[in-house]
Design an enzyme around this catalytic site. Sequence first.
Site, PDB file in Angstrom:
ATOM      1  N   ASN A  30       0.807  -1.227   0.000  1.00 37.00           N
ATOM      2  CA  ASN A  30       0.000   0.000   0.000  1.00 37.00           C
ATOM      3  C   ASN A  30       0.840   1.277   0.000  1.00 37.00           C
ATOM      4  O   ASN A  30       0.335   2.364   0.272  1.00 37.00           O
ATOM      5  CB  ASN A  30      -0.999   0.001   1.170  1.00 37.00           C
ATOM      6  CG  ASN A  30      -0.286   0.010   2.517  1.00 37.00           C
ATOM      7  OD1 ASN A  30       0.930  -0.142   2.565  1.00 37.00           O
ATOM      8  ND2 ASN A  30      -1.028   0.194   3.583  1.00 37.00           N
ATOM      9  N   ASP A 110       5.290 -16.116  15.886  1.00 40.01           N
ATOM     10  CA  ASP A 110       6.368 -15.822  16.834  1.00 40.01           C
ATOM     11  C   ASP A 110       5.693 -15.449  18.142  1.00 40.01           C
ATOM     12  O   ASP A 110       4.870 -14.537  18.181  1.00 40.01           O
ATOM     13  CB  ASP A 110       7.192 -14.639  16.292  1.00 40.01           C
ATOM     14  CG  ASP A 110       8.613 -14.616  16.805  1.00 40.01           C
ATOM     15  OD1 ASP A 110       8.810 -14.941  17.990  1.00 40.01           O
ATOM     16  OD2 ASP A 110       9.519 -14.261  16.025  1.00 40.01           O
ATOM     17  N   ASP A 212      10.221 -16.839  21.388  1.00 39.43           N
ATOM     18  CA  ASP A 212      11.291 -15.872  21.600  1.00 39.43           C
ATOM     19  C   ASP A 212      11.946 -16.100  22.967  1.00 39.43           C
ATOM     20  O   ASP A 212      11.242 -16.272  23.976  1.00 39.43           O
ATOM     21  CB  ASP A 212      10.673 -14.463  21.539  1.00 39.43           C
ATOM     22  CG  ASP A 212      11.715 -13.369  21.502  1.00 39.43           C
ATOM     23  OD1 ASP A 212      12.520 -13.355  20.567  1.00 39.43           O
ATOM     24  OD2 ASP A 212      11.709 -12.514  22.412  1.00 39.43           O
ATOM     25  N   GLU A 271      13.661 -20.404  20.734  1.00 42.08           N
ATOM     26  CA  GLU A 271      14.917 -19.666  20.640  1.00 42.08           C
ATOM     27  C   GLU A 271      15.554 -19.688  22.027  1.00 42.08           C
ATOM     28  O   GLU A 271      14.970 -19.188  22.986  1.00 42.08           O
ATOM     29  CB  GLU A 271      14.694 -18.209  20.219  1.00 42.08           C
ATOM     30  CG  GLU A 271      16.017 -17.461  20.105  1.00 42.08           C
ATOM     31  CD  GLU A 271      15.899 -15.939  20.235  1.00 42.08           C
ATOM     32  OE1 GLU A 271      16.726 -15.235  19.668  1.00 42.08           O
ATOM     33  OE2 GLU A 271      14.988 -15.462  20.928  1.00 42.08           O
ATOM     34  N   HIS A 335      17.249 -12.654  11.711  1.00 38.97           N
ATOM     35  CA  HIS A 335      17.092 -11.198  11.844  1.00 38.97           C
ATOM     36  C   HIS A 335      17.980 -10.592  12.933  1.00 38.97           C
ATOM     37  O   HIS A 335      17.891  -9.390  13.183  1.00 38.97           O
ATOM     38  CB  HIS A 335      15.623 -10.880  12.131  1.00 38.97           C
ATOM     39  CG  HIS A 335      15.169 -11.444  13.448  1.00 38.97           C
ATOM     40  ND1 HIS A 335      15.109 -12.801  13.693  1.00 38.97           N
ATOM     41  CD2 HIS A 335      14.784 -10.855  14.594  1.00 38.97           C
ATOM     42  CE1 HIS A 335      14.714 -13.006  14.932  1.00 38.97           C
ATOM     43  NE2 HIS A 335      14.505 -11.841  15.503  1.00 38.97           N
ATOM     44  N   ASP A 336      18.747 -11.422  13.609  1.00 40.29           N
ATOM     45  CA  ASP A 336      19.606 -10.915  14.687  1.00 40.29           C
ATOM     46  C   ASP A 336      21.092 -10.981  14.360  1.00 40.29           C
ATOM     47  O   ASP A 336      21.905 -10.476  15.134  1.00 40.29           O
ATOM     48  CB  ASP A 336      19.367 -11.720  15.976  1.00 40.29           C
ATOM     49  CG  ASP A 336      17.991 -11.467  16.580  1.00 40.29           C
ATOM     50  OD1 ASP A 336      17.490 -10.331  16.456  1.00 40.29           O
ATOM     51  OD2 ASP A 336      17.425 -12.410  17.176  1.00 40.29           O
TER      52      ASP A 336
HETATM   53  C1  GLC Z   1      15.047 -12.305  20.450  1.00 43.89           C
HETATM   54  C2  GLC Z   1      14.722 -11.744  19.106  1.00 43.89           C
HETATM   55  C3  GLC Z   1      15.323 -10.383  18.992  1.00 43.89           C
HETATM   56  C4  GLC Z   1      14.746  -9.514  20.070  1.00 43.89           C
HETATM   57  C5  GLC Z   1      14.964 -10.148  21.441  1.00 43.89           C
HETATM   58  C6  GLC Z   1      14.185  -9.459  22.506  1.00 43.89           C
HETATM   59  O1  GLC Z   1      16.409 -12.522  20.602  1.00 43.89           O
HETATM   60  O2  GLC Z   1      15.162 -12.615  18.101  1.00 43.89           O
HETATM   61  O3  GLC Z   1      15.112  -9.826  17.738  1.00 43.89           O
HETATM   62  O4  GLC Z   1      15.340  -8.254  20.045  1.00 43.89           O
HETATM   63  O5  GLC Z   1      14.544 -11.482  21.451  1.00 43.89           O
HETATM   64  O6  GLC Z   1      12.826  -9.753  22.361  1.00 43.89           O
HETATM   65 CA    CA Z   2       2.499  -1.395   3.794  1.00 43.73          CA
END
Ligand code: GLC
Ligand code: CA
Length: 546
Positions: A30, A110, A212, A271, A335-336
């Site tokens: 969008n 997640d 998480d 995780e 993503h980390d």
């Molecule tokens: C996990 C996530 C990370 C986040 C952290 C705190 O490690 O992968 O991206 O910043 O938790 O929630």
């Molecule tokens: Ca968007």
Amino acid sequence: MSVTEEKTTPKWFKDAVVYQIYPRSFLDTNGDGIGDLNGITEKLDYLNDGTPNSLGIDAIWITPLYPSPQYDFGYDVMDYRGVDPQYGTMEDFDRLLREAHKRGIRIIMDMVPNHTSHLHPWFLESRSSKDNPKRDWYIWRPRPKGRKYPNNWLGIFGGRAWEWDNKTKEYYYHTSVPEQPDLNWRNPQVREAILSDMAFWLDKGVDGYRLDVINWTMKDKELKDNPHCIGRRPYDMQRHLYDKDQQEAVDVAKAMRELTDRYKDKILVGEVALDHSDPREAARYLGENGDGLHATFNFSFTYSRFGAERFKAEVSAWEEAVGKRGWPTYVLSNHDEIRHISRYAKGRWTIPRARVLAAMLLTLRGTPFLYYGEEIGMRNLWPKRSEILDPLGKRYWPFHPGRDGERTPMQWNGSKNAGFSTGEPWLRVHPNFRKINVDIQDKDPNSLLNLYRRLIWIRKENSALREGSYKEYPNSPTGIFSFFRQTHEQHLFTALNFTKERKSFTIDQANAGKAKIIFSEPEFGTKSLDAKGFEIPPYGILILEM
Ligand code: GLC
Ligand code: CA
């Protein structure tokens, strides 16, 4: 069905290749510069249209899409049962789920059980007064006599882990940023509340959760001081004996497992965020006899240097740690962490290295997790200080540049903003997008994208690659990682050359001379197979059926 069978990991997950999507960065439909759920729906056919022309992944894990003030880009949740309006509506989500399932793609949500946003109604109540019924849902402590803070614990993103709240004159505890107060998991009401929020999405039909930082959920009961040690950042100068990794966190995992066991075919992947990779610690959350999580992440690859011997050792350690308690998973990028193609970049060998790693990830025993853009070799962006949005980078730059670099918009094509958005992207697109994008790689048979596609489809067609046992081949020369994967029906051998030298080796197996090539790169002459002796070119990949 016997109890043990019920307890095993669902077959679909063992067979699956999972694709992680950072919804903010996948596709914006969008024009507001932020990726959205409709963007994911639009690209489902790219992910899997049922033919080898598509990537062929079996499940997507979507990082948090819940309403959030985005202090930690969604890991600060305001409402576990909603969709952030930035990403769309609940109707959009339902359509995504429906369309995904239509294509046989599962959806993994997640769940962030350790902390909420400071704007979550639970926390607003909790901080409103000392006698609010939700006061004890978070971790509050008065200022002790003769000491400034309740204990010496530090925030993982910098500073103290205790935030002073002027209204009620007490500290609250936060492992991450102050906008992410930690829940008090010793309070049974918290457990109930999170489990019922998890049930909400399971009832809707999602296929499981990535959990998480499950290992942060429980802290030492007496909040004892951590002992000191040597380290680089202040946070690393403590041994985190008491602020995380408590045995009681495994019980949290088990409670979640009990919930998912009430449904059919749901999975939980934890995780376990450790300061250093320790596969045994990551495996602890699988429980003792299949009563914990179905799987956990082991981040040893993300910490590892490049090399056959290194990866080999990590795989054995992980195989041993998981044993029969659960199912292994493998991950190179997320993503980390700095994207692995950038982590292991080496001039003209960068792409060959990415190719051999793709082959490793997709032929090992365990569910592979790909990170969006990995399939086209998207590189990390090195943002300027003024561009940094990630709280980690804001606090620690340049020591830690933050995680924006691995979260840049997906590079779909060579048009404006890489086809990600017609508006101003929330995060700068990598400047290499005209050379590195899906459109170009789709048409190039030798592209990384087409290698991922081929390997994923080969995995689908060969049961040994999905479910076969793993056995390292002990006699391969230095620089070669080779192993067998075997089921009753099929016996496969993979050899991966992690060096820029040509290597030769033999397989001392009776039928090796008649092996059939399932996949090889670069193309092998079949002649060399007759003698059980093999030549494997620099960064070569060989998959044989014995
Ligand atoms: C996990 C996530 C990370 C986040 C952290 C705190 O490690 O992968 O991206 O910043 O938790 O929630
Ligand atoms: Ca968007």
